[in-house]
Design a protein around this motif. Sequence first.
Motif, short mmCIF file in Angstrom:
data_model
loop_
_atom_site.label_atom_id
_atom_site.label_comp_id
_atom_site.label_asym_id
_atom_site.label_seq_id
_atom_site.Cartn_x
_atom_site.Cartn_y
_atom_site.Cartn_z
N ILE A 118 1.24 -1.37 0.13
CA ILE A 118 0.04 -0.05 -0.07
C ILE A 118 0.81 0.84 -0.03
CG2 ILE A 118 -1.56 1.64 1.36
CD1 ILE A 118 -2.65 -1.53 2.31
N SER A 121 2.82 0.98 -3.40
CA SER A 121 2.35 1.22 -4.79
C SER A 121 2.68 2.93 -5.37
CB SER A 121 1.09 0.63 -4.87
OG SER A 121 0.72 -0.36 -3.98
N TYR A 123 0.72 5.97 -8.04
CA TYR A 123 -0.40 6.87 -7.14
C TYR A 123 -2.01 6.44 -7.98
CZ TYR A 123 -0.58 11.09 -5.17
OH TYR A 123 -0.77 12.37 -3.50
N PHE A 125 -2.75 3.07 -8.15
CA PHE A 125 -3.16 2.45 -6.83
C PHE A 125 -4.86 3.31 -5.83
CE2 PHE A 125 -3.22 0.55 -2.53
CZ PHE A 125 -3.36 -0.77 -2.76
N TYR A 126 -4.20 4.55 -5.41
CA TYR A 126 -5.10 4.64 -4.67
C TYR A 126 -6.06 5.74 -5.52
CZ TYR A 126 -0.47 4.80 -1.73
OH TYR A 126 0.16 4.33 -1.62
N SER A 127 -6.45 5.74 -6.80
CA SER A 127 -7.56 5.41 -7.42
C SER A 127 -8.54 4.70 -7.59
CB SER A 127 -7.21 6.60 -9.07
OG SER A 127 -6.31 6.70 -9.06
N LYS A 128 -7.81 3.38 -7.26
CA LYS A 128 -8.48 2.43 -7.71
C LYS A 128 -9.09 1.10 -7.11
CE LYS A 128 -6.99 -2.06 -9.70
NZ LYS A 128 -5.84 -2.69 -10.52
N TYR A 129 -8.71 1.62 -5.75
CA TYR A 129 -9.14 1.35 -4.46
C TYR A 129 -9.63 2.02 -3.39
CZ TYR A 129 -6.71 -3.13 -5.20
OH TYR A 129 -6.00 -4.42 -6.35
N GLN A 130 -10.96 2.09 -2.94
CA GLN A 130 -11.85 3.18 -1.95
C GLN A 130 -10.71 2.55 -0.35
OE1 GLN A 130 -15.73 2.13 -2.53
NE2 GLN A 130 -15.77 4.67 -3.09
N SER A 131 -10.52 3.53 0.58
CA SER A 131 -10.15 2.90 1.80
C SER A 131 -10.52 1.85 2.30
CB SER A 131 -9.58 4.78 2.37
OG SER A 131 -10.61 5.08 2.38
N ILE A 134 -9.77 -1.43 1.44
CA ILE A 134 -8.32 -1.70 1.49
C ILE A 134 -8.01 -2.18 2.82
CG2 ILE A 134 -5.34 -0.27 1.92
CD1 ILE A 134 -6.41 1.52 -0.50
N THR A 215 -16.03 1.68 4.14
CA THR A 215 -15.66 2.98 3.62
C THR A 215 -16.86 3.64 3.28
OG1 THR A 215 -14.83 1.32 1.55
CG2 THR A 215 -15.57 3.40 1.09
#
Length: 595
Positions: A118, A121, A123, A125-131, A134, A215
């Motif tokens: 996490i 990875s 940048y 990555f952070y638009s692909k998964y919601q916190s 994760i 989320t």
Amino acid sequence: MNNFQLVNKYMKGKRLIYFFAIFATIISSIFTVISPLVIKITVDSIIGNSPIQSKWLNYLFTMSLFQNTVSGKLLIAALIIIALSILTGLFMYIRGRFASEASETLAKRLKDDLYSTILKSDYHFYSKYQSGDIIQRCTSDVETVRKFVVNQFVEIGRTIFLAGMIAYIMFSISLKMAFISTIFIPVSFLITYSFFKKVEKQFRLADEAEAELSTVLQENITGIRVVKAFAREDYEKEKFNIKNHKYRDLDFNLVLTFAKFWSLSDFISLTQTLMVIVIGSYFAIKQEITIGTLVAFSSYIGMLLWPIRQLGRIFSDLGKTKVSLKRINEILSEEKEDIEKGIKDIKLEGNIVFKDVWFGYKKEKPILKGISFEIKNGQTVAFFGSTGSGKSTIISLLLRLYDYNLGLITIDGIELKNISKKTLRENIGVVPQESFLFSKNIQENIKITKIKATNEEVVESAKTAAVHDDIMNFEQKYETIVGEKGVTLSGGQRQRLTIARTIIKEYPILIFDDSLSAVDTETEEKIRNEIKKKSKNRTTILISHRISSVKDADLIVVLDKGMVTNIGTHEELIRQKGLYKKVWEIQSIVKNETE
Ligand SMILES: Nc1ncnc2c1ncn2[C@@H]1O[C@H](COP(=O)(O)OP(=O)(O)OP(=O)(O)O)[C@@H](O)[C@H]1O
């Protein structure tokens, strides 16, 4: 990497003890299986008159130690059963001990690697998964895998071994009773298998719904101020309710599928047990089998049906675990950023050149369209433009959070892509738009960029950022806890703390991404002059919507829709037609009216 390879990789160094755990489980099942045989001998040969078939068992029961009497033999039978129970318990303890050690290690390593992925990875990555998603993958999915490894997987060996051994003993004692005892086993197995197939998809859907729920919860807790400020409690509650409803329905469906499975499985098991008792009793009355055989079969049928039913549980947990492993694997196989690749350990001077640079977060939708400008070492350059014109995107490219698609960017004559990301980020200090603070005290927050900074340096940078006086007004001063659990700072205080945090490390290139918007113009000027005084050779990049913030810059780059529309000093730009002149006129009128 498939699921098995993944688990196998993370069990490295613990595979042997895990194998011991499986081995101990199998050994304990041998002792479990022997007990009904002892009971059969007790009923048939000690209470009844059949001779004991096995030579060594005969020797054991006729030992002179307890005299060759019925009560002496019963005592020996009881001692054997107690010894078997103790041994079963001992081996089950060994199994628990080793399986826990292996599974806890596996879970820890998975969590460590997930966390590191996490962090490392890129940048995208952070638009692909919601916190929330994760967090769920790092906690409950890992927990599902851990539970399967510590319980169910170990049980597979025991279950298969137990079923095999019991079937073998049954067929050796009485062929027809063994046949009656196993007639429904294939049906039970088929039902279990089809249940497993069905439940796997349901588990996946429930897992995803739970992630959505987490989320929403996480977003609302983080953004509670916005929720309250806009009186959005009811709307957010409704949003949560919808997700909660969906999760409840999916979970309920799962419970229902389980209930159907267990009731059908119970029915088959009871019918099977009943058949053994009724038909077995009939055979016993007709003296076709002994009473001891009937008693042994009554015990064995329970023992045989248990592993078959247990197999159902194992299969369903296997389904759930497969889903969790897939979700974990998705994160672990995300590409990691190689921040070391490229030219390392150099101190940049800050001569930045953009030549016809094109970039889009999606290649087909360009955000920056042929950007060109030049910044010389020691200059202060401002980017000015409407919102969404691409100012922060330019900063992201400079930090190599994203790589540009076309054109050329150089720093000190070196193409940006050839400089390692680590070196770049060690040379470029950014005060971002959002002033995020960690849940630590003020001193620790300021020291984040320079762990070894002295207290004097901390105070010095706080003074430069014009936040020292505010800090001294807090009861705990520099020890005051800020961040989520700490005192609530004003927007301006947060911004100035993030400035102090950045300037404590002497970066040759300093970027302020609209990071003084919550500070009044006078203080802003004071801060910038103080920073400038400290290092004359530093290249400074400013992003602001305020003319007063950018007017003293050596160069102002005006952006509109991803293109440079004007470029020059303040004096030059107010003489050119365009956005800058327009905004300057509006802001001047407002300023004059308020004075
Ligand atoms: N991570 C991202 N993924 C996809 N699109 C993005 C991303 N970040 C920004 N954008 C889009 O790129 C465009 C430029 O955004 P950018 O943040 O660079 O603008 P800006 O000029 O800094 O705006 P502001 O002054 O409001 O901060 C916007 O249309 C924005 O929606």
